[in-house]
Design a protein around this motif. Structure first.
Motif, mmCIF file in Angstrom:
data_model
loop_
_atom_site.group_PDB
_atom_site.id
_atom_site.type_symbol
_atom_site.label_atom_id
_atom_site.label_comp_id
_atom_site.label_asym_id
_atom_site.label_seq_id
_atom_site.Cartn_x
_atom_site.Cartn_y
_atom_site.Cartn_z
ATOM 1 N N MET A 97 0.841 -1.189 0.000
ATOM 2 C CA MET A 97 0.000 0.000 0.000
ATOM 3 C C MET A 97 0.878 1.243 0.000
ATOM 4 O O MET A 97 2.014 1.205 0.458
ATOM 5 C CB MET A 97 -0.951 0.005 1.192
ATOM 6 N N THR A 98 0.318 2.307 -0.548
ATOM 7 C CA THR A 98 1.031 3.581 -0.592
ATOM 8 C C THR A 98 0.019 4.722 -0.618
ATOM 9 O O THR A 98 -1.138 4.534 -1.014
ATOM 10 C CB THR A 98 1.967 3.653 -1.819
ATOM 11 N N ASP A 99 0.458 5.878 -0.192
ATOM 12 C CA ASP A 99 -0.371 7.076 -0.252
ATOM 13 C C ASP A 99 -0.760 7.329 -1.703
ATOM 14 O O ASP A 99 0.065 7.177 -2.609
ATOM 15 C CB ASP A 99 0.431 8.266 0.311
ATOM 16 N N VAL A 100 -2.004 7.727 -1.934
ATOM 17 C CA VAL A 100 -2.473 7.935 -3.307
ATOM 18 C C VAL A 100 -1.667 9.004 -4.047
ATOM 19 O O VAL A 100 -1.586 8.973 -5.276
ATOM 20 C CB VAL A 100 -3.982 8.287 -3.372
ATOM 21 N N GLN A 101 -1.058 9.921 -3.327
ATOM 22 C CA GLN A 101 -0.282 10.980 -3.976
ATOM 23 C C GLN A 101 1.175 10.602 -4.224
ATOM 24 O O GLN A 101 1.902 11.353 -4.870
ATOM 25 C CB GLN A 101 -0.364 12.252 -3.129
ATOM 26 N N ASN A 102 1.602 9.440 -3.732
ATOM 27 C CA ASN A 102 2.996 9.030 -3.891
ATOM 28 C C ASN A 102 3.171 8.309 -5.228
ATOM 29 O O ASN A 102 3.202 7.086 -5.320
ATOM 30 C CB ASN A 102 3.418 8.132 -2.722
ATOM 31 N N LEU A 103 3.287 9.099 -6.279
ATOM 32 C CA LEU A 103 3.362 8.559 -7.630
ATOM 33 C C LEU A 103 4.604 7.703 -7.858
ATOM 34 O O LEU A 103 4.556 6.695 -8.565
ATOM 35 C CB LEU A 103 3.301 9.698 -8.656
ATOM 36 N N ALA A 104 5.723 8.072 -7.250
ATOM 37 C CA ALA A 104 6.961 7.305 -7.420
ATOM 38 C C ALA A 104 6.818 5.901 -6.832
ATOM 39 O O ALA A 104 7.215 4.916 -7.465
ATOM 40 C CB ALA A 104 8.137 8.035 -6.780
ATOM 41 N N THR B 18 -8.634 1.931 -3.689
ATOM 42 C CA THR B 18 -8.248 3.020 -2.804
ATOM 43 C C THR B 18 -9.131 2.917 -1.563
ATOM 44 O O THR B 18 -10.338 2.688 -1.681
ATOM 45 C CB THR B 18 -8.448 4.384 -3.484
ATOM 46 N N PHE B 19 -8.525 3.050 -0.384
ATOM 47 C CA PHE B 19 -9.280 2.951 0.857
ATOM 48 C C PHE B 19 -8.734 3.939 1.876
ATOM 49 O O PHE B 19 -7.677 4.535 1.676
ATOM 50 C CB PHE B 19 -9.249 1.515 1.405
ATOM 51 N N ASP B 20 -9.467 4.114 2.962
ATOM 52 C CA ASP B 20 -9.069 5.019 4.032
ATOM 53 C C ASP B 20 -8.226 4.252 5.042
ATOM 54 O O ASP B 20 -8.663 3.248 5.592
ATOM 55 C CB ASP B 20 -10.310 5.597 4.716
ATOM 56 N N ALA C 103 -6.061 8.693 2.399
ATOM 57 C CA ALA C 103 -6.400 7.918 1.206
ATOM 58 C C ALA C 103 -5.180 7.085 0.815
ATOM 59 O O ALA C 103 -4.074 7.616 0.665
ATOM 60 C CB ALA C 103 -6.805 8.838 0.068
ATOM 61 N N THR C 104 -5.397 5.782 0.668
ATOM 62 C CA THR C 104 -4.300 4.849 0.447
ATOM 63 C C THR C 104 -4.637 3.919 -0.713
ATOM 64 O O THR C 104 -5.767 3.431 -0.823
ATOM 65 C CB THR C 104 -4.071 4.005 1.729
ATOM 66 N N ASP C 105 -3.670 3.673 -1.572
ATOM 67 C CA ASP C 105 -3.857 2.728 -2.669
ATOM 68 C C ASP C 105 -3.325 1.369 -2.268
ATOM 69 O O ASP C 105 -2.237 1.248 -1.690
ATOM 70 C CB ASP C 105 -3.133 3.217 -3.935
ATOM 71 N N TRP C 106 -4.092 0.337 -2.569
ATOM 72 C CA TRP C 106 -3.804 -1.045 -2.221
ATOM 73 C C TRP C 106 -3.431 -1.792 -3.502
ATOM 74 O O TRP C 106 -4.117 -1.686 -4.509
ATOM 75 C CB TRP C 106 -5.077 -1.620 -1.598
ATOM 76 N N PHE C 107 -2.342 -2.566 -3.459
ATOM 77 C CA PHE C 107 -1.858 -3.322 -4.607
ATOM 78 C C PHE C 107 -1.637 -4.775 -4.198
ATOM 79 O O PHE C 107 -1.434 -5.072 -3.022
ATOM 80 C CB PHE C 107 -0.508 -2.762 -5.080
ATOM 81 N N LYS C 108 -1.649 -5.678 -5.185
ATOM 82 C CA LYS C 108 -1.332 -7.088 -4.895
ATOM 83 C C LYS C 108 -0.585 -7.703 -6.078
ATOM 84 O O LYS C 108 -0.640 -7.217 -7.204
ATOM 85 C CB LYS C 108 -2.568 -7.886 -4.565
ATOM 86 N N ILE C 109 0.105 -8.793 -5.760
ATOM 87 C CA ILE C 109 0.773 -9.596 -6.770
ATOM 88 C C ILE C 109 0.588 -11.053 -6.360
ATOM 89 O O ILE C 109 0.657 -11.382 -5.179
ATOM 90 C CB ILE C 109 2.270 -9.221 -6.911
#
Length: 72
Positions: free
Chosen positions: A33-40, A55-57, A62-68
Motif C-alpha cells: 500500500m502507498t499514499d495515493v499521492q505518492n506517484l513514485a 483506494t481505501f481510508d 487515502a491509500t492505494d492497495w496493490f497485490k501480486i
C-alpha cells in the motif's frame, strides 16, 4: 536523499522482497500500500508486477492497495 532518486534502488528492493515472499515464505499473494499521492512508489510497485486493487481510508489517509500473485 534526492541524489539517489531514479536510480532503481526502490525497484530492486521491491523485487528482492517479492522473491523473498514467494520463495522463502512460500506466500501465494503479496500486498502493498502507498499514499495515493505518492506517484513514485506506485510506479515502483507497478514496475515490480503489482496490480492496483482499490483506494481505501487508512487512518484518515487515502491509500492505494496493490497485490501480486505467485506465478504458477
Amino acid at each position: 536523499m534526492k541524489k539517489h532518486w531514479g536510480k532503481g534502488f526502490a525497484t530492486e528492493a521491491a523485487k528482492a522482497s517479492i522473491d523473498y515472499g514467494f520463495n522463502t515464505l512460500n506466500a501465494k499473494e503479496l500486498f502493498a500500500m502507498t499514499d495515493v499521492q505518492n506517484l513514485a512508489s506506485k510506479k515502483v510497485l507497478q514496475k515490480s508486477g503489482f496490480t492496483f486493487v482499490e483506494t481505501f481510508d487508512f487512518n484518515g489517509e487515502a491509500t492505494d492497495w496493490f497485490k501480486i500473485s505467485k506465478p504458477i
